[in-house]
Design an enzyme around this catalytic site. Structure first.
Site, short mmCIF file in Angstrom:
data_model
loop_
_atom_site.label_atom_id
_atom_site.label_comp_id
_atom_site.label_asym_id
_atom_site.label_seq_id
_atom_site.Cartn_x
_atom_site.Cartn_y
_atom_site.Cartn_z
N ASN A 199 87.03 46.16 83.06
CA ASN A 199 85.97 45.68 84.22
C ASN A 199 84.36 45.93 83.40
O ASN A 199 83.65 45.34 83.63
CB ASN A 199 85.86 46.81 85.18
CG ASN A 199 85.43 48.39 85.12
OD1 ASN A 199 85.93 48.84 83.95
ND2 ASN A 199 85.19 48.94 86.01
N SER A 278 92.62 54.42 86.30
CA SER A 278 92.84 54.79 87.22
C SER A 278 93.25 56.42 87.26
O SER A 278 93.58 57.02 86.22
CB SER A 278 94.20 54.18 87.94
OG SER A 278 95.15 54.56 87.23
N GLY A 282 95.54 58.47 84.44
CA GLY A 282 94.81 59.58 83.92
C GLY A 282 95.80 60.91 83.85
O GLY A 282 95.76 61.59 83.11
N GLU A 299 87.97 59.53 82.88
CA GLU A 299 86.90 59.13 83.92
C GLU A 299 87.64 58.29 84.74
O GLU A 299 88.08 56.95 84.38
CB GLU A 299 85.71 58.26 83.08
CG GLU A 299 84.52 57.88 83.74
CD GLU A 299 84.38 56.53 84.40
OE1 GLU A 299 85.07 56.58 85.53
OE2 GLU A 299 83.92 55.59 83.67
N CYS A 333 83.95 51.56 89.12
CA CYS A 333 84.19 53.04 89.88
C CYS A 333 83.37 53.55 90.47
O CYS A 333 83.43 54.53 91.09
CB CYS A 333 84.57 54.00 88.45
SG CYS A 333 85.78 53.43 87.37
N GLU A 508 80.16 60.99 79.64
CA GLU A 508 79.86 60.05 78.71
C GLU A 508 78.38 59.54 78.95
O GLU A 508 77.84 59.66 79.76
CB GLU A 508 80.65 58.91 78.97
CG GLU A 508 82.25 59.01 78.95
CD GLU A 508 83.04 57.77 78.86
OE1 GLU A 508 83.13 57.06 79.56
OE2 GLU A 508 83.88 57.82 77.67
C1 SIN Z 1 83.11 52.01 85.32
O1 SIN Z 1 83.24 51.30 86.05
O2 SIN Z 1 84.09 52.69 84.92
C2 SIN Z 1 81.74 52.02 84.79
C3 SIN Z 1 80.57 51.93 85.25
C4 SIN Z 1 79.34 52.09 84.86
O3 SIN Z 1 79.25 52.47 83.72
O4 SIN Z 1 78.37 51.88 85.29
#
Ligand code: SIN
Length: 534
Positions: A199, A278, A282, A299, A333, A508
């Site tokens: 993504n 996912s 994970g 994450e 996410c 992160e």
């Molecule tokens: C993600 O969807 O895993 C990261 C989204 C973001 O860094 O804003």
């Protein structure tokens, strides 16, 4: 912050501005865009950034040992972009070996040297931003403006961590034993296995590699099978930046993903695994890492609550919800997944929100004026459709959208707004990961905090309120790793990104992102003697 907002959500800002003037003229989700012809292959200013059939291992471009490849398709047209090496266990072991050898030298470079390498890489990303954005749009589908925003976001991780690299300090600790002195040294954890999602083909890579290199680690990065060309272009730029051979290795696989993941999580040389993806995957990787007790950052999935209280600035809340829900067509996410609106402002919010969504333009990300692209693949489209049908069957009203857009291409879905959502619907429990906004009514603060927390995951949460006491109360009570108050955008290289509960652990970005790639070594000096006699 304004630059980041532009970087993270440029396309919808354009819509917001345009829709103020043209709203009444716009039909409901009618789409003036057509399918782009297959002959329109995007052109790169520097075609050598497009790496086909090779991975980057030990400073060289290599094919899979087996010679096998997999196909990569444009999600907007379904057409073939190219093929990539199908790495297997043996290929992965070779990359780990290269990273192991490189680590022995790289770990002893000064922070300043590592900083300069990261900075050079950052500069090259900025110079090649147009081509990187083209690759992102081509393989991920997000509109060009959003892809450019991602390149800026991604490059900023390298810039941020280049600035952290020379400032890595240990501690001096007063000992409880007379005559002893205690120090800590921050050491790189070692070879890191990084597994990244489709993504954000660029940003999820730099967010992991940046801190790893800043502290002296070396990496083997498994690029996503759906979007491998952006990571490979980044590897080419790392090469041009002079990053020593073996420090950054980027490998690809699609059908062999589990096999490659198995090696990265079980090979004893790999001392750290960082994964974005996912929750079920994970959990599997964590089990696999247990055998060699690797340091781990996960994450994982979210189910973000987005809460609008009666006392909120409704226009601001609408803008925040648009930004949070529809960024990357809902495929992040941290996208709002459940939009809770207090009953007193429910109708006003729903009407204003639907108006903004009506102004979206769905189509091929390369086409001018398009604000929202396709979903990544058929599974994603099926899930979104299933969530909409489930909500409809259980009593939700489809205010806008609700259907696939096959005339545009195989993976397009209408931006959709649903009202009358309830806790029994699939969207209340599962991450939709698509352009569907479900509005849930609520009455009290206690009720909405309970509903927001009624999920096993806890990544991001958002709420809009002008009551200072409530702001503090709710921020403290939401069971998430990140809270956006009166904003729908929280992503920033300077801020710690990560979740709680089954959204994983580790942070992160920011100072905390550095610590994920370090071990703290304690050194006690004994017998330092008594204080000097005066
Ligand atoms: C993600 O969807 O895993 C990261 C989204 C973001 O860094 O804003």
């Amino acid at each position: 912050m304004a630059f980041l907002q532009r970087a993270l959500f440029p396309a919808s800002r354009a819509v917001a501005a345009r829709s103020q003037f043209r709203r009444s003229a716009l039909p409901a989700i009618a789409n003036p865009f057509v399918r782009l012809s297959s002959t329109m292959r995007p052109k790169l200013r520097d075609p050598s950034l497009f790496k086909e059939n090779v991975c980057y291992v030990n400073g060289e471009w290599v094919a899979a040992g087996s010679g096998k490849t997999f196909e990569v398709h444009d999600p907007a047209t379904g057409e073939l972009i190219g093929t990539c090496p199908e790495f297997d266990a043996q290929d992965t072991e070779k990359a780990i070996k290269a990273a192991e050898v490189a680590f022995e030298e790289f770990r002893h470079r000064t922070g300043r040297e590592r900083s300069k390498l990261l900075r050079k890489w950052y500069d090259l990303m900025v110079e090649n931003a147009g081509d990187l954005a083209t690759l992102i749009t081509w393989e991920n589908g997000k509109p060009t403006a959003d892809a450019k925003g991602e390149v800026t976001y991604a490059a900023n991780f390298l810039e941020w961590f280049s600035e952290e690299a020379p400032r890595i300090y240990g501690d001096t600790i007063p000992s409880s034993v007379p005559g002893n002195r205690v120090f800590t040294i921050k050491e790189p954890v070692g070879v890191c296995g990084l597994i990244t999602p489709w993504n954000f083909p660029a940003a999820m890579i730099t967010r992991k590699i940046g801190p790893a290199l800043a502290v002296g680690c070396t990496v083997v990065c498994k690029a996503p099978g759906e979007t491998p060309y952006t990571p490979l272009a980044l590897a080419e730029l790392a090469h041009r930046a002079g990053i020593p051979r073996g420090v950054v290795n980027v490998i690809t696989a699609l059908n062999n993903t589990a096999e490659v993941g198995q090696v990265l999580t079980t090979n004893p040389t790999v001392r750290k695994v960082s994964f974005t993806g996912s929750t079920p995957v994970g959990k599997l990787l964590m089990k696999q890492c247990a055998g060699t007790l690797k340091k781990l950052s996960l994450e994982l999935g979210g189910n973000a609550p987005f809460i609008v209280f009666d006392d909120a600035d409704i226009d601001l809340a609408v803008a925040g919800a648009i930004a949070s829900k529809f960024r990357s067509s809902g495929q992040t996410c941290v996208c709002a997944n459940r939009i809770f609106v207090q009953r007193g402002v429910y109708d006003e919010f729903a009407a204003k929100f639907a108006d903004k969504v009506r102004a979206f333009r769905v189509g091929n990300g390369f086409q001018q004026g398009v604000t929202h692209g396709p979903l990544i693949h058929q599974r994603a489209v099926d899930k979104v459709e299933q969530h909409v049908r489930d909500a409809q069957q259980k009593g939700a009203t489809v205010v806008l959208g609700g259907h696939k857009l096959p005339d545009l291409g195989p993976h397009f879905f209408q931006p959709t707004v649903l009202t009358g959502m309830t806790a029994e619907m699939a969207m209340a429990a599962e991450e939709t990961f698509g352009p569907v906004a479900g509005l849930f009514p609520f009455d009290t603060e206690e009720e909405v905090v309970r509903l927001a927390n009624a999920t096993p995951v806890g990544l991001a949460g958002y709420f809009f309120s002008r009551d200072l006491h409530r702001v503090h109360r709710v921020a403290e009570h939401l069971e998430v790793g990140m809270v956006g108050v009166n904003t729908g955008l929280i992503s920033d290289p300077a801020a710690p990104f990560g979740g709680v509960k089954e959204s994983g652990f580790g942070r992160e970005g920011s100072l905390y992102g550095v610590a994920e790639y370090q071990v703290t070594k304690m050194v006690t000096y004994g017998g330092m003697g008594r204080p000097l006699q005066r």
